[in-house]
Write a protein that holds these residues in place. Sequence first.
Motif: not given
Length: 234
Positions: A160-162, A167-176, A218-223
Amino acid sequence: MVENLIEKMVIPSKFQDENGQLRVNELLKSYQELEKKMSHMVQVPTEDAAPEEKQAFYRRLGVPETPEAYQIEVKNELMASDPEVNQYLFNLGFTNKQVQAVYDLAAEKIMPVIQDLAQEYEASHQRAALVQYFGGNERWCEVSRQIAAWAKGHLPTQVVDAMATTYEGVMALYNMMQSGEPGLMRSSLSSEEILDEEGLKKLMMSPKYWREQDPATLKKVSDGFRRLYPGSNS
């Protein structure tokens, strides 16, 4: 009169004879030795001294012949030896030891402040983008509380901290949080390339993601998040 002054002086024993009288010859000899030592001391050149005289003075102090000759150990990976700074310190007559002390102080005292300011600026930039996306500060504050509560119960703290730093990480958490636990996404990708949410969670728990910030991971997670949550980057 001179005799009276001498009588009032505290004369070291080595300059007195057995009767306590001043040994002029010993005093004169000591003075001559002192004068000889003083003549060998480095004389500081005046402001209007010739350049050659100043250079000779600096060489005796230990200043190298050119600023490029400084041997500097840079103790912060974000710093580097700077030719302009070195030239400036060279013109002031800094020795290698003094120049090293300047770089050490910069690494110890200045760089942490700069890094903190950079992190604060980046965090402010990321937060501004989230506030804009959610339509205002009040709405974002409410959503961020919801995300924090959901993430606490579903993901490891380090993950969660990472994710919360971008912005992208927070949006991913939000959609999850909104979509729950989706199954495998149908895709034209091979089965080895398809990651469901659980797979992404496991990948994010890898030190390569949250500690080493490995670019490929990082790219794999982002994709993976883009495929699972197509609207997370809008």
